[in-house]
Scaffold this motif. Structure first.
Motif, PDB file in Angstrom:
ATOM      1  N   TYR B   6       0.757  -1.363  -0.365  1.00  0.00           N
ATOM      2  CA  TYR B   6       0.311   0.567  -0.331  1.00  0.00           C
ATOM      3  C   TYR B   6       0.509   1.604  -0.050  1.00  0.00           C
ATOM      4  N   GLY B   7       1.109   2.084  -1.538  1.00  0.00           N
ATOM      5  CA  GLY B   7       2.176   3.171  -1.523  1.00  0.00           C
ATOM      6  C   GLY B   7       1.389   4.187  -1.954  1.00  0.00           C
ATOM      7  N   GLU B   8       2.599   5.093  -2.612  1.00  0.00           N
ATOM      8  CA  GLU B   8       2.090   6.438  -3.190  1.00  0.00           C
ATOM      9  C   GLU B   8       0.666   6.205  -4.004  1.00  0.00           C
ATOM     10  N   PRO B   9       0.599   5.741  -4.700  1.00  0.00           N
ATOM     11  CA  PRO B   9      -0.710   5.552  -5.032  1.00  0.00           C
ATOM     12  C   PRO B   9      -2.242   5.938  -4.472  1.00  0.00           C
ATOM     13  N   GLU B  10      -1.800   4.513  -3.942  1.00  0.00           N
ATOM     14  CA  GLU B  10      -2.847   3.758  -3.081  1.00  0.00           C
ATOM     15  C   GLU B  10      -3.246   5.069  -2.092  1.00  0.00           C
ATOM     16  N   PHE B  11      -1.954   5.701  -1.587  1.00  0.00           N
ATOM     17  CA  PHE B  11      -2.510   7.091  -0.255  1.00  0.00           C
ATOM     18  C   PHE B  11      -2.904   7.769  -1.811  1.00  0.00           C
ATOM     19  N   LEU B  12      -2.173   8.072  -2.066  1.00  0.00           N
ATOM     20  CA  LEU B  12      -3.239   9.335  -3.063  1.00  0.00           C
ATOM     21  C   LEU B  12      -4.641   9.026  -3.093  1.00  0.00           C
ATOM     22  N   VAL B  64      -8.906   6.646 -12.976  1.00  0.00           N
ATOM     23  CA  VAL B  64      -7.762   5.586 -12.308  1.00  0.00           C
ATOM     24  C   VAL B  64      -8.313   4.714 -12.036  1.00  0.00           C
ATOM     25  N   ASP B  65      -7.078   3.385 -12.582  1.00  0.00           N
ATOM     26  CA  ASP B  65      -7.729   2.553 -12.527  1.00  0.00           C
ATOM     27  C   ASP B  65      -7.582   1.494 -11.337  1.00  0.00           C
ATOM     28  N   LEU B  66      -8.638   1.664 -10.525  1.00  0.00           N
ATOM     29  CA  LEU B  66      -8.008   0.926  -9.605  1.00  0.00           C
ATOM     30  C   LEU B  66      -7.740  -0.964  -9.242  1.00  0.00           C
ATOM     31  N   ASP B  67      -8.011  -1.322 -10.562  1.00  0.00           N
ATOM     32  CA  ASP B  67      -7.426  -3.584 -10.885  1.00  0.00           C
ATOM     33  C   ASP B  67      -5.513  -3.021 -10.539  1.00  0.00           C
ATOM     34  N   GLU B  68      -5.247  -1.831 -10.689  1.00  0.00           N
ATOM     35  CA  GLU B  68      -3.924  -1.987 -10.884  1.00  0.00           C
ATOM     36  C   GLU B  68      -3.778  -1.269  -9.463  1.00  0.00           C
ATOM     37  N   LEU B  69      -4.024  -1.540  -8.546  1.00  0.00           N
ATOM     38  CA  LEU B  69      -3.730  -0.807  -7.130  1.00  0.00           C
ATOM     39  C   LEU B  69      -4.602  -2.321  -6.610  1.00  0.00           C
ATOM     40  N   LEU B  70      -3.997  -1.591  -4.800  1.00  0.00           N
ATOM     41  CA  LEU B  70      -4.831  -2.802  -4.095  1.00  0.00           C
ATOM     42  C   LEU B  70      -5.350  -1.281  -3.590  1.00  0.00           C
ATOM     43  N   ASN B  71      -6.872  -2.607  -3.609  1.00  0.00           N
ATOM     44  CA  ASN B  71      -8.168  -0.970  -4.180  1.00  0.00           C
ATOM     45  C   ASN B  71      -8.842  -1.436  -2.686  1.00  0.00           C
ATOM     46  N   ASP B  72      -8.686  -2.502  -1.242  1.00  0.00           N
ATOM     47  CA  ASP B  72     -10.095  -2.669  -0.364  1.00  0.00           C
ATOM     48  C   ASP B  72     -10.081  -1.082   0.344  1.00  0.00           C
ATOM     49  N   PHE B  73      -9.412  -0.885   0.594  1.00  0.00           N
ATOM     50  CA  PHE B  73      -9.352   0.475   1.722  1.00  0.00           C
ATOM     51  C   PHE B  73     -10.208   1.531   1.207  1.00  0.00           C
ATOM     52  N   ILE B  74     -11.095   1.194  -0.509  1.00  0.00           N
ATOM     53  CA  ILE B  74     -12.109   2.447  -1.154  1.00  0.00           C
ATOM     54  C   ILE B  74     -13.049   1.696  -1.614  1.00  0.00           C
ATOM     55  N   ALA B  75     -14.461   1.666  -1.482  1.00  0.00           N
ATOM     56  CA  ALA B  75     -15.508   1.311  -1.734  1.00  0.00           C
ATOM     57  C   ALA B  75     -16.239   2.393  -2.680  1.00  0.00           C
ATOM     58  N   PHE B  76     -17.492   2.382  -3.411  1.00  0.00           N
ATOM     59  CA  PHE B  76     -18.120   3.007  -4.171  1.00  0.00           C
ATOM     60  C   PHE B  76     -19.549   2.862  -3.941  1.00  0.00           C
ATOM     61  N   ASP B  99      -1.812   5.703   8.722  1.00  0.00           N
ATOM     62  CA  ASP B  99      -0.880   4.824   9.224  1.00  0.00           C
ATOM     63  C   ASP B  99      -0.296   3.252   9.019  1.00  0.00           C
ATOM     64  N   GLN B 100      -1.907   3.016   7.858  1.00  0.00           N
ATOM     65  CA  GLN B 100      -1.678   2.008   7.200  1.00  0.00           C
ATOM     66  C   GLN B 100      -0.870   1.831   5.876  1.00  0.00           C
ATOM     67  N   PHE B 101      -0.988   2.577   5.479  1.00  0.00           N
ATOM     68  CA  PHE B 101      -0.121   2.642   3.972  1.00  0.00           C
ATOM     69  C   PHE B 101       1.575   2.800   4.553  1.00  0.00           C
ATOM     70  N   ASP B 102       2.323   2.306   3.264  1.00  0.00           N
ATOM     71  CA  ASP B 102       3.811   2.336   3.973  1.00  0.00           C
ATOM     72  C   ASP B 102       4.449   3.421   2.581  1.00  0.00           C
TER      73      ASP B 102
END
Lengths: 237, 330
Positions: B6-12, B64-76, B99-102
């Motif tokens: 869970y890095g920069e793009p996820e945190f963004l 944004v291509d959420l499939d390319e990210l770990l995306n379980d922190f977000i829902a629609f 703080d769960q993002f590295d």
């Protein structure tokens, strides 16, 4: 006297895409040519399906590319005769509009003769209409070619000895000839004639050959006559 | 529960949703989520910080291509707003925390700051098209911008037609009533300024022709030209309902066959390769639509004498072209 008329691809193209006297001649034969029925042989049918769209697409897209070039390049508005001449002689390019060049040239020549001044938007509309009308099937006003022409679906035969005696040899033309022969043999009670737009291959005498193509076809096959529906030769300006 | 994945793009993405909820104090529809993430991503990029957000241009603009990210922190979540609009509202799932993002603290701070800044910029804007337009203006090329504007205009024209909509002469399945629920199609009353509408549409099409970037979108240029040619005729003949439907078809196929392939960042090469492989299917489908709409046009337009006027010369060209193709096929 009533006969079965077999037509080739060129006659159908004349009837559906062309817009001149040749179109009229093809139309007159197909609709009212003294035959009982007009038949399109399978090879001609498949050639027509393939090539009709290609012809329309290539001519139409050349016109629209030219139109879009005029839109991008021409700034003066309205145009006077010298502006129109600039488009015709400077902008219209026989390399880009390889096939459409001659009728686009005529288009501008008429405008130059008839108009002192014209807005670019009007030229664009006219060109847009031309590029669209390239797609019109002119047989529709007569009910569509399929209401006048039957596509042959009763198979073809093998005639190796006739084939070897036929002088016609170009592309699909021998097949069309043999299919017409086959159709003729299945209707022994009435004469079958082949109506062609291609006199070079089906009618004329070719230097070095013992007889004219027309005589050869009439002698070697069951076909009674070759009907000439070709367009007059192109006049060189 | 930190994971180095869970890095920069996820945190963004996380920060964009959080900022809009907490800082701007409002909901975040999915379309706007995409656009705000993109603005944050691009502006940070311009300031020298690369966050690697996977994005691509598509039908409704940047995604944004959420499939390319770990995306379980977000829902629609499906939502119906007071305005009556329905959509999907972006929310942070359960109790996910920053703080769960590295990621390095200084980078996290910069991302948070930018996300808040962008959220505040659109704090009082409730029309997602505003954010969308901003991304087009700043980052879209002039062709894509022009097409976006044309679509807004054309979308509103569906009710205006010269022809009584049920009378369209066409193949089965191509009549206007196939595309809408409303079949109240008694005599259509055209607004008085229908010539003005025609002229507006022509102007949009002119702009599209001028701005089409041939080098960028070379694969589907023939389809664009045919779409433009037929659309121009629809406008000239006041067949506006057909124009709207046709434009939509073109836009969807063009987005798949060109836009997402030419304009993507941080998408896996495998995915882009798959898009490229599907391109021919999209082109074929669009060619089929073109054939359909051209047929409707030819059957319903007002004929002119423009081609007949050069009929002799044209017919000779037809014969020459036929001969050329025949010889070429041998």
């Amino acid at each position: 006297m009533s006969h079965l008329g077999v037509i080739d691809t060129g006659v159908l193209i004349g009837f559906t895409i062309e817009q001149d006297q040749h179109h009229e001649n093809c139309k007159d034969y197909i609709i009212d040519g003294g035959h009982r029925e007009v038949i399109l042989p399978p090879t001609a049918d498949s050639e027509f399906s393939n090539i009709e769209q290609r012809i329309r697409k290539s001519l139409s897209s050349e016109v629209s590319e030219h139109r879009q070039k005029v839109q991008r390049v021409v700034n003066d508005d309205p145009l006077d005769r010298s502006g129109l001449r600039f488009i015709r002689d400077g902008l219209l390019d026989s390399d880009d509009s390889e096939r459409a060049y001659s009728f686009l040239y005529k288009f501008y020549s008429r405008l130059i003769k008839e108009r002192v001044q014209i807005y670019v938007q009007e030229i664009i509309s006219k060109l847009s209409n031309i590029e669209t009308e390239v797609w019109v099937d002119w047989s529709q006003q007569y009910g569509g070619w399929k209401t006048h022409v039957r596509v042959w679906s009763k198979g073809t035969g093998q005639y190796p000895s006739i084939e070897s005696n036929l002088l016609i040899c170009e592309g699909d033309d021998p097949d069309i000839c043999l299919e017409a022969h086959h159709i003729s043999t299945l209707s022994p009670t009435e004469p079958t004639k082949i109506a062609t737009a291609n006199r070079r291959h089906f009618i004329d005498a070719v230097p070095g050959e013992p007889e004219s193509r027309e005589d050869n076809i009439e002698r070697v096959t069951d076909l009674k006559e070759v009907i000439d529906l070709s367009a007059p030769l192109k006049q060189t300006p | 529960m930190t994971s180095s994945d869970y890095g920069e793009p996820e945190f963004l993405c996380f920060e964009v949703v959080r900022s809009v909820h907490d800082v701007a104090n409002r909901d975040l529809p999915k379309t706007e989520f995409n656009k705000q993430c993109y603005l944050v991503y691009k502006e940070l990029q311009e300031e020298g910080l690369e966050t690697g957000l996977p994005v691509y241009w598509y039908e409704h603009g940047i995604m944004v291509d959420l499939d390319e990210l770990l995306n379980d922190f977000i829902a629609f979540k499906d939502k119906r707003w007071d305005s009556g609009r329905r959509g999907k509202n972006a929310v942070i799932v359960d109790d996910w925390e920053a703080d769960q993002f590295d990621i390095e603290q200084s980078i996290a701070d910069r991302i948070s700051l930018k996300a808040s800044e962008v959220a505040r910029r659109f704090e009082h804007t409730f029309d997602t098209s505003v954010v969308k337009d901003r991304t087009y203006k700043k980052y879209g090329n002039s062709f894509v911008q022009a097409l976006n504007e044309a679509r807004y205009y054309i979308e509103d024209l569906n009710d205006i037609d010269r022809i009584n909509q049920e009378d369209y002469v066409a193949d089965v399945g191509v009549s206007y009533s196939d595309f809408v629920d409303d079949t109240d199609t008694n005599t259509v009353e055209l607004p008085e300024d229908v010539e003005g509408i025609e002229s507006d549409v022509i102007e949009f099409l002119d702009r599209l022709v001028e701005t089409y970037p041939t080098d960028t979108y070379d694969k589907m240029e023939p389809q664009f030209r045919q779409w433009e040619s037929i659309s121009r005729q629809f406008a000239m003949n006041h067949m506006f309902s057909q124009l709207g439907n046709f434009t939509n078809e073109f836009w969807i196929r063009f987005s798949r066959g060109e836009l997402r392939i030419e304009h993507n960042e941080n998408i896996s090469p495998l995915k882009v390769r798959r898009w490229r492989m599907k391109r021919d299917d999209e082109i074929e489908a669009l060619e089929e639509e073109i054939r359909k709409y051209r047929k409707v046009l030819l059957e319903n337009r007002e004929p002119t004498a423009e081609l007949s006027a050069v009929g002799d010369s044209f017919s000779q060209s037809v014969r020459d072209t036929y001969l050329e193709f025949r010889e070429g096929d041998r």
